[in-house]
Design a protein around this motif. Structure first.
Motif, PDB file in Angstrom:
ATOM      1  N   ALA A  30       2.562   1.577  -3.435  1.00  0.00           N
ATOM      2  CA  ALA A  30       1.488   2.179  -4.358  1.00  0.00           C
ATOM      3  C   ALA A  30       1.261   3.619  -4.083  1.00  0.00           C
ATOM      4  CB  ALA A  30       0.201   1.451  -4.278  1.00  0.00           C
ATOM      5  N   ASN A  31       1.502   4.214  -3.205  1.00  0.00           N
ATOM      6  CA  ASN A  31       1.245   5.628  -2.851  1.00  0.00           C
ATOM      7  C   ASN A  31       2.502   6.283  -3.095  1.00  0.00           C
ATOM      8  OD1 ASN A  31      -1.564   5.818  -2.530  1.00  0.00           O
ATOM      9  ND2 ASN A  31      -1.361   4.460  -0.552  1.00  0.00           N
ATOM     10  N   GLY A  32       3.711   5.880  -3.502  1.00  0.00           N
ATOM     11  CA  GLY A  32       4.820   6.563  -3.696  1.00  0.00           C
ATOM     12  C   GLY A  32       5.849   6.333  -2.647  1.00  0.00           C
ATOM     13  N   TYR A  33       5.825   5.783  -1.644  1.00  0.00           N
ATOM     14  CA  TYR A  33       6.563   5.802  -0.499  1.00  0.00           C
ATOM     15  C   TYR A  33       7.331   4.301  -0.713  1.00  0.00           C
ATOM     16  CZ  TYR A  33       3.668   9.280   1.274  1.00  0.00           C
ATOM     17  OH  TYR A  33       3.071  10.484   1.761  1.00  0.00           O
ATOM     18  N   TRP A  34       8.153   4.237  -1.527  1.00  0.00           N
ATOM     19  CA  TRP A  34       8.862   2.903  -1.935  1.00  0.00           C
ATOM     20  C   TRP A  34       9.844   2.545  -0.682  1.00  0.00           C
ATOM     21  CZ3 TRP A  34       8.401  -0.509  -5.375  1.00  0.00           C
ATOM     22  CH2 TRP A  34       7.371   0.168  -6.678  1.00  0.00           C
ATOM     23  N   GLY A  61       7.638   1.386   2.264  1.00  0.00           N
ATOM     24  CA  GLY A  61       7.236   0.071   1.892  1.00  0.00           C
ATOM     25  C   GLY A  61       8.221  -0.790   2.080  1.00  0.00           C
ATOM     26  N   VAL A  96       0.810  -1.229   0.031  1.00  0.00           N
ATOM     27  CA  VAL A  96       0.245   0.014  -0.086  1.00  0.00           C
ATOM     28  C   VAL A  96       0.830   1.323   0.069  1.00  0.00           C
ATOM     29  CG1 VAL A  96      -1.592   1.449   1.476  1.00  0.00           C
ATOM     30  CG2 VAL A  96      -2.054  -0.960   1.000  1.00  0.00           C
ATOM     31  N   PHE A  97       2.016   1.150   0.824  1.00  0.00           N
ATOM     32  CA  PHE A  97       2.821   2.308   0.892  1.00  0.00           C
ATOM     33  C   PHE A  97       3.319   2.445  -0.318  1.00  0.00           C
ATOM     34  CE2 PHE A  97       2.045   2.443   5.468  1.00  0.00           C
ATOM     35  CZ  PHE A  97       1.662   3.825   5.600  1.00  0.00           C
ATOM     36  N   ILE A 122       5.719  10.902   7.649  1.00  0.00           N
ATOM     37  CA  ILE A 122       4.495  10.514   6.512  1.00  0.00           C
ATOM     38  C   ILE A 122       3.361  11.363   7.197  1.00  0.00           C
ATOM     39  CG2 ILE A 122       3.414   9.031   5.384  1.00  0.00           C
ATOM     40  CD1 ILE A 122       5.790   7.139   5.165  1.00  0.00           C
ATOM     41  N   THR A 157       7.320   7.000   9.999  1.00  0.00           N
ATOM     42  CA  THR A 157       5.503   7.181  10.060  1.00  0.00           C
ATOM     43  C   THR A 157       5.233   8.367  10.612  1.00  0.00           C
ATOM     44  OG1 THR A 157       5.459   4.780  10.794  1.00  0.00           O
ATOM     45  CG2 THR A 157       3.427   6.167  11.194  1.00  0.00           C
TER      46      THR A 157
END
Length: 192
Positions: free
Chosen positions: A71-75, A78, A68-69, A144, A141
């Motif tokens: 996919a939201n650009g937080y490679w 994630g 999920v992270f 973010i 966290t």
């Protein structure tokens, strides 16, 4: 002759009473052993459930969260979640296998104590190894959640939530420690 018959009859009656008492005591011992074994199984099943929850967290929740992270650009975040989940699974599996909870009640006192000591040592190592990635995950966290701005409200709320979660985890580990002490004491009682 009658006195001798009377003495033999009394002796036979005493023998019968001792036999009945012996059977009752044996039955009581068996009942006590069964109660102790059931108590051990209950304590160990709780620890097994705890480990199963940890395995699900590290092998299901961590990958889902990581994906999920990502996919939201937080490679980076994630990937760190995925790697931490894999590391946690591996370390927990090693500690779980060292305990051998399913066979613990049937072990002799020495082997059971060795398994519990080995398990505790591995739990301690696991906690120390996972501390660094968990600290990194907490800080990341917070960043973010605050949009990479040091927002005091977000920091306080995130730290409170994570602090409560960590406190609960430490409490659970302490309770597992007590359960293992109780199991060890019960094994000792069975072997006496």
């Amino acid at each position: 002759m009658t006195q001798q018959n009377f003495d033999l009859a009394e002796l036979q009656e005493l023998k019968n009473q001792f036999s009945m008492l012996d059977m009752k005591l044996e039955k009581q011992r068996i009942i006590n052993e069964e109660m102790i074994k059931e108590s051990m199984k209950e304590k160990l099943s709780y620890i097994e459930r705890w480990y199963k929850n940890r395995f699900v967290t590290s092998m299901v929740a961590a990958p889902v969260g990581g994906i999920v992270f990502m996919a939201n650009g937080y490679w980076g975040f994630g990937i760190l979640i995925l790697l931490t989940g894999l590391l946690e699974f591996f370390l927990n599996r090693k500690a779980y296998n060292a305990l051998d909870a399913r066979n613990l009640p049937g072990m002799n006192m020495t082997q059971a104590a060795e398994n519990i000591i080995r398990h505790r040592r591995l739990r301690s190592i696991t906690n120390r190894i996972l501390a660094l990635p968990l600290i990194a995950l907490i800080v990341w966290t917070i960043l973010i959640a605050g949009g990479y701005v040091w927002n005091l409200k977000v920091i306080a709320l995130t730290l409170f939530a994570m602090g409560a979660s960590i406190s609960w985890g430490l409490y659970e580990m302490k309770m597992n420690h007590k359960r293992l002490d109780a199991v060890l004491e019960q094994i000792k009682k069975l072997r006496e």
